[in-house]
Design a protein around this motif. Structure first.
Motif, PDB file in Angstrom:
ATOM      1  N   UNK A  55       3.732 -17.114  12.272  1.00 46.85           N
ATOM      2  CA  UNK A  55       4.553 -15.899  12.247  1.00 46.85           C
ATOM      3  C   UNK A  55       5.712 -15.958  11.260  1.00 46.85           C
ATOM      4  N   UNK A  56       6.457 -17.028  11.223  1.00 49.04           N
ATOM      5  CA  UNK A  56       7.645 -17.083  10.376  1.00 49.04           C
ATOM      6  C   UNK A  56       7.274 -17.400   8.928  1.00 49.04           C
ATOM      7  N   UNK A  57       6.585 -18.509   8.703  1.00 48.57           N
ATOM      8  CA  UNK A  57       6.200 -18.870   7.334  1.00 48.57           C
ATOM      9  C   UNK A  57       5.198 -17.858   6.779  1.00 48.57           C
ATOM     10  N   UNK A  58       4.254 -17.417   7.599  1.00 49.83           N
ATOM     11  CA  UNK A  58       3.276 -16.427   7.150  1.00 49.83           C
ATOM     12  C   UNK A  58       3.942 -15.134   6.718  1.00 49.83           C
ATOM     13  N   UNK A  59       4.904 -14.644   7.505  1.00 51.38           N
ATOM     14  CA  UNK A  59       5.629 -13.427   7.149  1.00 51.38           C
ATOM     15  C   UNK A  59       6.388 -13.597   5.843  1.00 51.38           C
ATOM     16  N   UNK A  60       7.066 -14.724   5.682  1.00 46.89           N
ATOM     17  CA  UNK A  60       7.833 -14.955   4.455  1.00 46.89           C
ATOM     18  C   UNK A  60       6.918 -15.033   3.233  1.00 46.89           C
ATOM     19  N   UNK A  61       5.781 -15.719   3.354  1.00 47.10           N
ATOM     20  CA  UNK A  61       4.851 -15.818   2.226  1.00 47.10           C
ATOM     21  C   UNK A  61       4.240 -14.467   1.860  1.00 47.10           C
ATOM     22  N   UNK A  62       3.861 -13.694   2.860  1.00 47.07           N
ATOM     23  CA  UNK A  62       3.281 -12.380   2.578  1.00 47.07           C
ATOM     24  C   UNK A  62       4.337 -11.450   1.989  1.00 47.07           C
ATOM     25  N   UNK A  63       5.549 -11.498   2.499  1.00 43.91           N
ATOM     26  CA  UNK A  63       6.624 -10.669   1.940  1.00 43.91           C
ATOM     27  C   UNK A  63       6.888 -11.020   0.488  1.00 43.91           C
ATOM     28  N   UNK A  64       6.946 -12.307   0.181  1.00 44.84           N
ATOM     29  CA  UNK A  64       7.149 -12.754  -1.194  1.00 44.84           C
ATOM     30  C   UNK A  64       5.984 -12.335  -2.083  1.00 44.84           C
ATOM     31  N   UNK A  65       4.770 -12.434  -1.575  1.00 41.91           N
ATOM     32  CA  UNK A  65       3.590 -12.016  -2.337  1.00 41.91           C
ATOM     33  C   UNK A  65       3.618 -10.521  -2.614  1.00 41.91           C
ATOM     34  N   UNK A  66       4.019  -9.714  -1.643  1.00 39.13           N
ATOM     35  CA  UNK A  66       4.109  -8.267  -1.841  1.00 39.13           C
ATOM     36  C   UNK A  66       5.154  -7.939  -2.906  1.00 39.13           C
ATOM     37  N   UNK A  67       6.290  -8.607  -2.882  1.00 32.98           N
ATOM     38  CA  UNK A  67       7.331  -8.375  -3.883  1.00 32.98           C
ATOM     39  C   UNK A  67       6.820  -8.725  -5.271  1.00 32.98           C
ATOM     40  N   UNK A  68       6.159  -9.871  -5.407  1.00 34.76           N
ATOM     41  CA  UNK A  68       5.622 -10.284  -6.708  1.00 34.76           C
ATOM     42  C   UNK A  68       4.550  -9.306  -7.186  1.00 34.76           C
ATOM     43  N   UNK A  69       3.656  -8.899  -6.296  1.00 36.57           N
ATOM     44  CA  UNK A  69       2.619  -7.936  -6.670  1.00 36.57           C
ATOM     45  C   UNK A  69       3.234  -6.609  -7.110  1.00 36.57           C
ATOM     46  N   UNK A  70       4.230  -6.130  -6.374  1.00 32.41           N
ATOM     47  CA  UNK A  70       4.854  -4.850  -6.711  1.00 32.41           C
ATOM     48  C   UNK A  70       5.570  -4.911  -8.063  1.00 32.41           C
ATOM     49  N   UNK A  71       6.158  -6.050  -8.369  1.00 30.29           N
ATOM     50  CA  UNK A  71       6.885  -6.181  -9.632  1.00 30.29           C
ATOM     51  C   UNK A  71       5.979  -6.383 -10.838  1.00 30.29           C
ATOM     52  N   UNK A  72       4.922  -7.170 -10.686  1.00 26.16           N
ATOM     53  CA  UNK A  72       4.164  -7.607 -11.854  1.00 26.16           C
ATOM     54  C   UNK A  72       2.723  -7.112 -11.930  1.00 26.16           C
ATOM     55  N   UNK A  73       2.131  -6.669 -10.830  1.00 28.93           N
ATOM     56  CA  UNK A  73       0.715  -6.317 -10.845  1.00 28.93           C
ATOM     57  C   UNK A  73       0.498  -4.817 -10.655  1.00 28.93           C
ATOM     58  N   UNK A  74       1.142  -4.237  -9.655  1.00 33.16           N
ATOM     59  CA  UNK A  74       0.942  -2.824  -9.354  1.00 33.16           C
ATOM     60  C   UNK A  74       1.613  -1.957 -10.418  1.00 33.16           C
ATOM     61  N   UNK A  75       1.020  -0.785 -10.666  1.00 33.17           N
ATOM     62  CA  UNK A  75       1.519   0.093 -11.718  1.00 33.17           C
ATOM     63  C   UNK A  75       2.134   1.351 -11.124  1.00 33.17           C
ATOM     64  N   UNK A  76       3.139   1.870 -11.789  1.00 34.16           N
ATOM     65  CA  UNK A  76       3.755   3.127 -11.406  1.00 34.16           C
ATOM     66  C   UNK A  76       2.909   4.249 -11.991  1.00 34.16           C
ATOM     67  N   UNK A  77       2.346   5.080 -11.113  1.00 33.97           N
ATOM     68  CA  UNK A  77       1.452   6.144 -11.543  1.00 33.97           C
ATOM     69  C   UNK A  77       2.046   7.481 -11.106  1.00 33.97           C
ATOM     70  N   UNK A  78       2.073   8.441 -12.015  1.00 30.11           N
ATOM     71  CA  UNK A  78       2.592   9.764 -11.716  1.00 30.11           C
ATOM     72  C   UNK A  78       1.588  10.534 -10.850  1.00 30.11           C
TER      73      UNK A  78
END
Length: 86
Positions: A55-78
């Motif tokens: 629960x604790x480490x898993x949540x932190x890793x997934x949260x960090x992964x989501x932040x990295x994906x949102x910053x570097x992988x996902x695209x802003x689409x109109x």
């Protein structure tokens, strides 16, 4: 076909993949380490080891992964149509 659908489909698959990986992580630690008798539990910061990792480490890793994906992988689409003008 609109190229935004291709981007949305790819990003949806990334989201589903991340959810599946998170569930496997959680399930593996919660039921892997948590299936031992309570007397044999080890504790980390006052939490049972299985809870801490699932629960604790898993949540932190997934949260960090989501932040990295949102910053570097996902695209802003109109959402606006190409021909729409205000």
């Amino acid at each position: 076909m609109d190229p935004r659908f291709k981007i949305a489909h790819r990003e949806a698959l990334i989201g589903v993949g991340l959810a599946i990986v998170h569930f496997i992580w959680w399930f593996g630690f919660a039921y892997g380490l948590g299936s031992a008798p309570v007397e044999e539990y080890k504790y980390i910061l006052g939490f049972p080891e299985w809870f801490f990792y699932s629960c604790i480490v898993g949540f932190l890793l997934v949260s960090l992964t989501v932040i990295i994906l949102a910053k570097f992988v996902l695209k802003d689409v109109s959402f606006e149509e190409e021909g729409d003008q205000l």
